[in-house]
Design an enzyme around this catalytic site. Structure first.
Site, PDB file in Angstrom:
ATOM      1  CG  ASP A  10     -14.386  58.536 170.955  1.00 22.17           C
ATOM      2  OD1 ASP A  10     -14.372  59.257 169.944  1.00 22.17           O
ATOM      3  OD2 ASP A  10     -13.738  57.477 171.042  1.00 22.17           O
ATOM      4  CG  ASP A  34      -7.409  64.803 161.537  1.00 21.94           C
ATOM      5  OD1 ASP A  34      -8.347  64.297 160.907  1.00 21.94           O
ATOM      6  OD2 ASP A  34      -6.430  65.357 160.993  1.00 21.94           O
ATOM      7  CB  SER A 118      -8.544  75.880 167.065  1.00 20.80           C
ATOM      8  OG  SER A 118      -8.431  75.960 165.672  1.00 20.80           O
ATOM      9  CE1 TYR A 122      -2.944  72.259 164.107  1.00 21.89           C
ATOM     10  CE2 TYR A 122      -4.934  73.248 163.190  1.00 21.89           C
ATOM     11  CZ  TYR A 122      -3.806  72.452 163.047  1.00 21.89           C
ATOM     12  OH  TYR A 122      -3.546  71.860 161.837  1.00 21.89           O
TER      13      TYR A 122
END
Ligand code: ADP
Length: 170
Positions: A10, A34, A118, A122
């Site tokens: 993590d 995020d 990403s 994403y």
């Protein structure tokens, strides 16, 4: 010499100079890594620090303090959203890595840990993203020797494997 390595962890637990967040262009804490970073850093402090930038274009990067994180700084980079591969996605992803590394050295960081930019929500294909990430990191560290360690922080085993293979191939 700069070492590149993969760890499965993590990212909010890593004690490095900077962690690199897969942000969104609004720099508002979202989901995934995020959200975890905003939560662990302290939502109020990190949201306020991010708000000062009024957003960040895809492929660029900004830096804030890490607040309650073990990391000193958070570098926030919005990676590209995958739209099939013909919308500059590869170049934008490379830009995210390159600009984040540049910001790290400008702020005297020696150790930096990247989330897999990403490849979550994403949708950037993992193997392709890993190859671009490692190539871009290798190009950067060939030019600038100030970093001692660049870590790819994978959250699961397939992600760790993809970056490990990219390291062996590039
Ligand atoms: P993006 O929107 O750029 O795709 P995501 O947060 O959806 O960003 O996913 C990016 C990567 O971060 C994924 O591989 C996801 O598994 C990983 N991830 C999610 N939470 C954490 C965490 N706490 N630490 C490290 N990586 C994480």
């Amino acid at each position: 010499m700069t070492v590149i390595k993969v760890v499965q962890a993590d990212i909010t637990t890593l004690k490095v100079d900077a962690i690199v967040n897969a942000a969104n262009t609004g720099l508002r804490g979202g989901g995934g890594v995020d959200g975890a970073i905003h939560q662990a850093a302290g939502m109020a402090e990190l949201d306020a620090a991010c708000a000062k930038f009024h957003g960040c274009p895809t492929g660029e990067a900004v830096i804030t303090p890490g607040f309650r994180l073990p990391a000193k700084y958070v570098i926030h980079t919005p990676g590209p959203i995958w739209r099939g591969g013909n919308h500059n996605e590869d170049r934008l992803l490379a830009n995210s890595y390159r600009h984040s590394l540049a910001l790290a050295v400008q702020n005297d960081c020696r150790t930096v840990a990247f989330a897999s930019i990403s490849t979550g929500v994403y949708g950037f294909p993992l193997t392709r993203a890993a190859q671009i990430a490692i190539k871009t990191i290798r190009q950067f560290i060939a030019q600038d020797q100030r970093l001692t360690e660049v870590i790819i922080c994978a959250f699961n085993a397939p992600t760790a494997r993809a970056y490990q293979e990219a390291i062996e191939q590039n």
